[in-house]
Structure formats: structure tokens, C-alpha cells
Design a protein around this motif. Structure first.
Motif, short mmCIF file in Angstrom:
data_model
loop_
_atom_site.label_atom_id
_atom_site.label_comp_id
_atom_site.label_asym_id
_atom_site.label_seq_id
_atom_site.Cartn_x
_atom_site.Cartn_y
_atom_site.Cartn_z
N LEU A 199 44.23 27.56 5.10
CA LEU A 199 43.43 27.48 3.87
C LEU A 199 41.95 27.63 4.18
CD1 LEU A 199 45.27 24.59 1.96
CD2 LEU A 199 45.37 27.04 1.47
N GLU A 200 41.50 27.04 5.29
CA GLU A 200 40.10 27.19 5.68
C GLU A 200 39.75 28.65 5.98
OE1 GLU A 200 38.85 22.95 7.73
OE2 GLU A 200 40.01 24.38 8.95
N GLN A 201 40.73 29.41 6.47
CA GLN A 201 40.52 30.82 6.80
C GLN A 201 40.66 31.73 5.59
OE1 GLN A 201 43.41 31.61 9.89
NE2 GLN A 201 42.77 29.81 11.06
N GLY A 202 41.08 31.18 4.46
CA GLY A 202 41.31 32.00 3.29
C GLY A 202 42.62 32.75 3.32
N ALA A 203 43.53 32.34 4.20
CA ALA A 203 44.80 33.03 4.37
C ALA A 203 45.86 32.47 3.42
CB ALA A 203 45.29 32.90 5.81
N THR A 204 46.96 33.20 3.29
CA THR A 204 48.10 32.75 2.50
C THR A 204 49.03 31.92 3.38
OG1 THR A 204 47.95 34.76 1.17
CG2 THR A 204 50.01 33.51 1.03
N VAL A 205 49.56 30.86 2.81
CA VAL A 205 50.47 29.95 3.53
C VAL A 205 51.88 30.18 3.02
CG1 VAL A 205 51.00 27.54 4.04
CG2 VAL A 205 48.60 28.27 3.74
N PHE A 206 52.85 30.25 3.95
CA PHE A 206 54.24 30.48 3.60
C PHE A 206 55.09 29.31 4.08
CE2 PHE A 206 52.23 34.60 3.97
CZ PHE A 206 52.65 35.25 2.84
N GLY A 207 56.04 28.90 3.25
CA GLY A 207 56.90 27.79 3.65
C GLY A 207 58.08 27.64 2.73
N GLY A 208 58.83 26.57 2.95
CA GLY A 208 60.01 26.33 2.15
C GLY A 208 60.34 24.85 2.06
N PHE A 209 61.19 24.53 1.11
CA PHE A 209 61.69 23.17 0.95
C PHE A 209 62.84 22.92 1.92
CE2 PHE A 209 59.60 24.09 -3.01
CZ PHE A 209 59.13 22.87 -3.48
N ALA A 210 63.02 21.67 2.31
CA ALA A 210 64.16 21.28 3.14
C ALA A 210 64.50 19.84 2.85
CB ALA A 210 63.84 21.45 4.63
N ALA A 211 65.79 19.52 2.96
CA ALA A 211 66.21 18.14 2.84
C ALA A 211 65.62 17.35 4.01
CB ALA A 211 67.73 18.04 2.85
N PRO A 212 65.25 16.08 3.79
CA PRO A 212 64.66 15.29 4.87
C PRO A 212 65.72 14.72 5.82
CG PRO A 212 64.69 14.01 2.86
CD PRO A 212 65.25 15.37 2.51
N GLU A 213 66.37 15.61 6.54
CA GLU A 213 67.40 15.18 7.49
C GLU A 213 67.45 16.16 8.66
OE1 GLU A 213 70.39 16.90 7.85
OE2 GLU A 213 70.06 18.38 6.27
N PRO A 214 67.99 15.74 9.82
CA PRO A 214 67.87 16.53 11.04
C PRO A 214 68.43 17.94 10.96
CG PRO A 214 68.50 14.29 11.58
CD PRO A 214 68.56 14.40 10.09
N ALA A 215 69.61 18.13 10.36
CA ALA A 215 70.21 19.46 10.33
C ALA A 215 69.30 20.45 9.61
CB ALA A 215 71.58 19.41 9.67
N ALA A 216 68.69 20.02 8.52
CA ALA A 216 67.78 20.90 7.79
C ALA A 216 66.54 21.22 8.63
CB ALA A 216 67.37 20.26 6.47
N ALA A 217 66.05 20.22 9.37
CA ALA A 217 64.88 20.45 10.23
C ALA A 217 65.20 21.48 11.31
CB ALA A 217 64.43 19.14 10.85
N LEU A 255 56.19 28.95 -1.66
CA LEU A 255 57.33 28.15 -1.21
C LEU A 255 58.62 28.69 -1.82
CD1 LEU A 255 55.71 24.66 -1.76
CD2 LEU A 255 56.18 25.69 0.46
N THR A 256 59.68 28.64 -1.01
CA THR A 256 60.99 29.06 -1.49
C THR A 256 61.95 27.88 -1.53
OG1 THR A 256 62.01 29.52 0.65
CG2 THR A 256 60.63 31.25 -0.29
N ALA A 257 63.14 28.17 -2.04
CA ALA A 257 64.22 27.19 -2.03
C ALA A 257 64.58 26.84 -0.58
CB ALA A 257 65.44 27.76 -2.76
N PRO A 258 65.37 25.77 -0.37
CA PRO A 258 65.70 25.33 0.99
C PRO A 258 66.68 26.26 1.69
CG PRO A 258 66.85 23.97 -0.61
CD PRO A 258 65.91 24.85 -1.38
N VAL A 259 66.15 27.36 2.23
CA VAL A 259 66.96 28.33 2.96
C VAL A 259 66.25 28.68 4.24
CG1 VAL A 259 68.10 29.33 0.95
CG2 VAL A 259 65.88 30.19 1.65
N VAL A 260 66.98 29.24 5.20
CA VAL A 260 66.39 29.57 6.49
C VAL A 260 65.53 30.82 6.40
CG1 VAL A 260 66.88 30.17 8.88
CG2 VAL A 260 68.23 28.41 7.73
#
Length: 282
Positions: free
Chosen positions: A11-29, A263-268
Motif C-alpha cells: 500500500l505504501e508503494q501504491g501497488a495492488t494487493v492480492f489475497g483470499g479468505f481462508a478458514a482459521p485452521e491448519p489445513a486451510a493455512a 480478495l477471492t473466496a477461500p480457494v487455493v
């Protein structure tokens, strides 16, 4: 000093950030740790709140192959947590536990008023008597040992860096407010003008559309107009906006509209983010 929070760095660089949702558990991590995401949002608002499971998820986000030779042991993907309590409930203990476990930010659902926003920022800060009175005071309790270890820095350094950005320029904690009601949109200019320390706004278009009697009709003209108001207000205050439902079909429009965090749905892997990353030159 190396920035620990990748989202803040981008954000400081003015760039776009990409990510996704995940369940708060080890397999999802484990499923997301090898993906080229900048951010993982552990979902504990609509998933059960389980602090021990969240602690394990944060640990499984680390991969020794990615950490060999690193200056810190911080996960390459920045973890933040959406907590279950909404702004009006004033239940900041969820934020305290998430931060004490090492999260780099907290997503606060249903922030409708200036008072809700001030409480959210305060809950992510330690108390300090020498701060200006106009700043949100700190409410966070002191138990930093686990978080400092997770961040890979001494406790003394953690105290210096465990503050909210951009209010604290060297702060590594991101306060994300969800704007998901007509009341919140009407109050957003006051929220951003009166509460320093807000790092990111996320539009809760699901709840907003539900309130309007247009459940999940995200492209309805009324919903779109209110979303445009959020973008315009945030732009006037220099605050980035996150879009929580990026798909292959809408990613180009999302980028054109000016959203900075996708952000996307919780997918790989998701074509929407792959496409968006290509369009953003990343």
C-alpha cells in the motif's frame, strides 16, 4: 528497517494487493501458504472463533523452505483476522487475542459510526499516556510474547512496531473497517476525518445488498452507486479500499474502479486473481 507487514508495504508503494479468505485452521493455512498471495484473511466472523485453532493456523502458514536465510520468521503471506464481534458490541477481546497470537491486522465487521471506528482502532493499540488526546487511546492488554516470537523480533522491538499504520508510520498492524450498511456509508466521511489509524476500508457488499432488499445483487444500480460513494469518500481521504468478491468476470472492472486490495473466496488458485495480477503487472 525491513517492513514485516507485506500488505502495508505494498500500500505504501501504491501497488495492488492480492489475497483470499481462508478458514482459521491448519489445513486451510497449508493450502494457501505456497500460493503467490500477499494476504490471507482468516475468517472468524462466519466461522467459529477458536483461538487455539487460529494459533495453529498461523504456525502452519510458516514454511521453513521460505524462511531459510530470512531476517525474520514472519510468513511471506501476511495473515490478518476477521473477528466475530461487530463494532457496536465493543467486544475487543477477540482483537486482543488475534493480535497476541501474531496476526498483522484485524478486520472489524459492521462499523457504522465514529464511535465504532474509534473503538476498533483503540483495541489494536497499547495504552500510552504521552499520545495526543485526539488519537484513539489504547485499550489492548499487555501479553506480547507469542506475537513477538511469531513476528521474529525481540519483545522490545515488538513494542516499538505493534501500533496501527498509518497513524504510526513504522506500525505493522492494519486496522480494516467493514462498511456494510447505509448508515455506515453516510457516516464514512466523518469516520475517516475524525479517527486516525484506519489503514483500509472493506466494502461489505453482501450485508449492504441484504439491507437494501437486494441480497447478493452486487451489480444492481443501487448497490453500485453506494459502492461508488465509498470509493469516492475513501479516495478523498487517501484510504485504500478492499473488494471481497473478486472473480474472473469482474476483476477488470474492480481494478478500473480503483480497488487496491482484491480478495477471492477461500480457494487455493483463482483465475480472477491470476488475471488481476497480470493486469496490475505483478
Amino acid at each position: 528497517m525491513t517492513r514485516l507487514n507485506r500488505v502495508i508495504a505494498l500500500l505504501e508503494q501504491g501497488a495492488t494487493v492480492f489475497g483470499g479468505f481462508a478458514a482459521p485452521e491448519p489445513a486451510a493455512a497449508v493450502s494457501v501458504r505456497d500460493v503467490a498471495y500477499d494476504l490471507v484473511l482468516f475468517e472468524a466472523e462466519h466461522k467459529p472463533w477458536d483461538a487455539p485453532l487460529l494459533k495453529d493456523a498461523l504456525q502452519y502458514l510458516l514454511d521453513r523452505r521460505q524462511l531459510v536465510g530470512a531476517e525474520t520468521v514472519t510468513a511471506p503471506i501476511t495473515p490478518i483476522v476477521r473477528i466475530p464481534a461487530n463494532g457496536g458490541e465493543r467486544s475487543q477481546w477477540h482483537a486482543k487475542q488475534a493480535l497476541d497470537l501474531g496476526a498483522f491486522g484485524v478486520v472489524w465487521p459492521h462499523i457504522d459510526t465514529v464511535e465504532d471506528a474509534r473503538n476498533a482502532v483503540s483495541a489494536c493499540r497499547y495504552p500510552r499516556l504521552d499520545r495526543p488526546k485526539e488519537e484513539p487511546p489504547g485499550l489492548r492488554g499487555d501479553s506480547p510474547a507469542w506475537a513477538a516470537r511469531y513476528w521474529g523480533i525481540p519483545t522490545s522491538e515488538y513494542y516499538q512496531r505493534a501500533d496501527v499504520w498509518p497513524l504510526a508510520p513504522s506500525g505493522e498492524i492494519l486496522v480494516v473497517l467493514m462498511i456494510e450498511s447505509v448508515q455506515a456509508i453516510e457516516n464514512l466521511d466523518d469516520i475517516l476525518g475524525e479517527v486516525p489509524g484506519i489503514g483500509l476500508i472493506m466494502i461489505g457488499e453482501g450485508d449492504l445488498s441484504q439491507e437494501l432488499g437486494l441480497p447478493r445483487e452486487y451489480e444492481h444500480p443501487t448497490v453500485l452507486e453506494l459502492k461508488r460513494r465509498v470509493l469516492a469518500t475513501c479516495a478523498a481521504h487517501g484510504v485504500a479500499v478492499a473488494h471481497p468478491h473478486v472473480t474472473q468476470a469482474n476483476v477488470e472492472q474492480v481494478l478500473a474502479d480503483g480497488y487496491r486490495v482484491l480478495l477471492t473466496a477461500p480457494v487455493v488458485k483463482y483465475p480472477g486473481l491470476d488475471r488481476g495480477r497480470a493486469l496490475a503487472g505483478r
